[in-house]
Structures are given as C-alpha cells and as structure tokens.
Design a protein around this motif. Sequence first.
Motif, PDB file in Angstrom:
ATOM      1  N   GLU A 171       0.855  -1.206   0.124  1.00 26.49           N
ATOM      2  CA  GLU A 171       0.011  -0.150  -0.248  1.00 26.49           C
ATOM      3  C   GLU A 171       0.935   1.159   0.057  1.00 26.49           C
ATOM      4  O   GLU A 171       0.638   2.249  -0.593  1.00 26.49           O
ATOM      5  N   LEU A 206     -10.483   8.568  -1.729  1.00 23.04           N
ATOM      6  CA  LEU A 206      -9.819   8.084  -2.991  1.00 23.04           C
ATOM      7  C   LEU A 206     -10.403   7.835  -4.145  1.00 23.04           C
ATOM      8  O   LEU A 206      -9.829   8.167  -5.300  1.00 23.04           O
ATOM      9  N   HIS A 226      -6.510   1.101  -7.719  1.00 22.05           N
ATOM     10  CA  HIS A 226      -5.864   1.217  -6.373  1.00 22.05           C
ATOM     11  C   HIS A 226      -6.927   2.089  -5.621  1.00 22.05           C
ATOM     12  O   HIS A 226      -7.149   1.875  -4.498  1.00 22.05           O
ATOM     13  N   HIS A 231      -9.745  -2.319  -0.779  1.00 23.77           N
ATOM     14  CA  HIS A 231      -8.984  -2.312   0.273  1.00 23.77           C
ATOM     15  C   HIS A 231      -8.705  -1.143   1.119  1.00 23.77           C
ATOM     16  O   HIS A 231      -8.790   0.066   0.461  1.00 23.77           O
ATOM     17  N   HIS A 233      -6.636   2.123   2.969  1.00 28.50           N
ATOM     18  CA  HIS A 233      -5.650   2.985   2.616  1.00 28.50           C
ATOM     19  C   HIS A 233      -5.107   3.480   4.091  1.00 28.50           C
ATOM     20  O   HIS A 233      -5.754   3.375   4.946  1.00 28.50           O
ATOM     21  N   CYS A 237       0.001   6.183   1.542  1.00 30.27           N
ATOM     22  CA  CYS A 237      -0.622   5.353   0.224  1.00 30.27           C
ATOM     23  C   CYS A 237       0.005   5.878  -1.052  1.00 30.27           C
ATOM     24  O   CYS A 237       0.403   7.066  -1.313  1.00 30.27           O
TER      25      CYS A 237
END
Length: 247
Positions: A171, A206, A226, A231, A233, A237
């Motif tokens: 990450e 994000l 991403h 998932h 962060h 990041c």
Amino acid sequence: MTLNTWLAAHAASDVENLLLELTDRKLHYLTAAFLRRVWDDLPSDHTRAAVEATEAFASGRISEKELAHIRSLDLFDSGEGLWLGRADGERLDDLLGFGWSCCEYCDRQAEEYVCGALRNSGGFAEVQYALRDPDALAAAAALFARELVTWKASAEAERAEAEAQFHLFEEIVGPRWLPPERRQWRTTDVRTLARAIDRTRNFGALPILADALQEAGCEDERVLAHCRGPHAHVAGCWVVDMVLGYA
Ligand SMILES: [Zn+2]
C-alpha cells in the motif's frame, strides 16, 4: 519483495535488509502503519502521540526536533526502546534508570521544549540519533507489533500480522515501475485533493481522487483500481504520494 520473503524474515536485521532501498519518507509511514495496526495495545498515550508525530514528520508538518521530543517522551513513559531502533536492554536501563519518568511540565509544554531531565539522561540525543536510521526503526516497529499480537493471542497470530504488514508495504511502497505520464496528472485539483487526503486521513475520498486523475488524463488501471478498490488505505498510500510528487 514477495510475501514469502517478508514472512521468512524474523530477526530485526533481516527485516531491516528488506527495507534498505526505501526512502526515509516511506519508512516513516511504514513505521506508523505497523504500529497503528496495534493501536489499542500500544504501551502508552505517548506511544500513540509518537506514531501520529511520525506521520506528521513524514508529510513535513513537524520538524525533526519536535519528532525526537515526542518520541523521547514515549521512551521515558513506556520504557520501551522502540524509538532507539537497535536498543539493547542494558543501554535502555542506563537511559531510563529505575522509576525515572519525565516531568509533568515537559508533557504540557510546547513540542519544541526539551526539559533538563530529558537532556541530561541522554535519552533525547539517543532518540534524535536513531531517527536518522529509519530502516532500523521501521524493522523494530514491525517486530514490536508482531510481539504485541503474539502476547495477546498465539504464534499463528504473528504470521497473520506479518502478512498484514506485507500488504501495508504494498500500500505504501506501490509498484516498482510508475507511469512516466504521472507528472501530467498533477493538476491543481488533483494535488489539492491529495494534500487534503494526506493531512486529514480522509481515505474515503480516494475514489474522488481517481475521478480527478481521470479528468487529468490518467487511464492507468493500476492507479485507478487502487483508488477505487475495496482495500483500506493508510497515510503514505503510494497513489497519494505519487500525486504529491514523492515518486
Ligand atoms: Zn492506497
């Protein structure tokens, strides 16, 4: 680095060797991310403050002296050599003495202030010195977090923790080859948004950063996926760092 390489490293020096090529910035973020995973089990509020300060330092919001001060308060409060990197027990005992603790005044004062007791013990200088060895500190943080979960649970928990740490590594460090077009995506909108995410830890934004990047011409699937993927962060990041110009 692969997951298996990371899981096979158990000694501090082995973990450290896997981190050697990272920038100091990434190492500070990794240190904080490892310790945030065991937030409630950290030894003291000073440890938590030192973790927050580590992130603030990584993103340029506080000075090295301020960070060293906050870390040295934790050294004396928790009695853990976490911020000394390669602390051995005897050296730690020498630094801390028996039942030594920092004065209340020091706790309450501005972060620039370092009280005489801290200075005289040599603890502040030791912490400041170790701060320049961030790969050793990141390795110490990784192993310390694993120890905490192992005490609480079992040896299997240590493996699960190490695996989670590897995902934090991915990450924060991100892919080895970044798109060269990334410089063109750094429009004012994109940078403003990334800076706000970095400062406020609002990682829920994000997907919005992905939209702004796309508007700026980014079609790189690794970057967009991403930002939009499921998932979690953390501070540091790799996409946010890339946008801020740190990669
Ligand atoms: Zn991320």
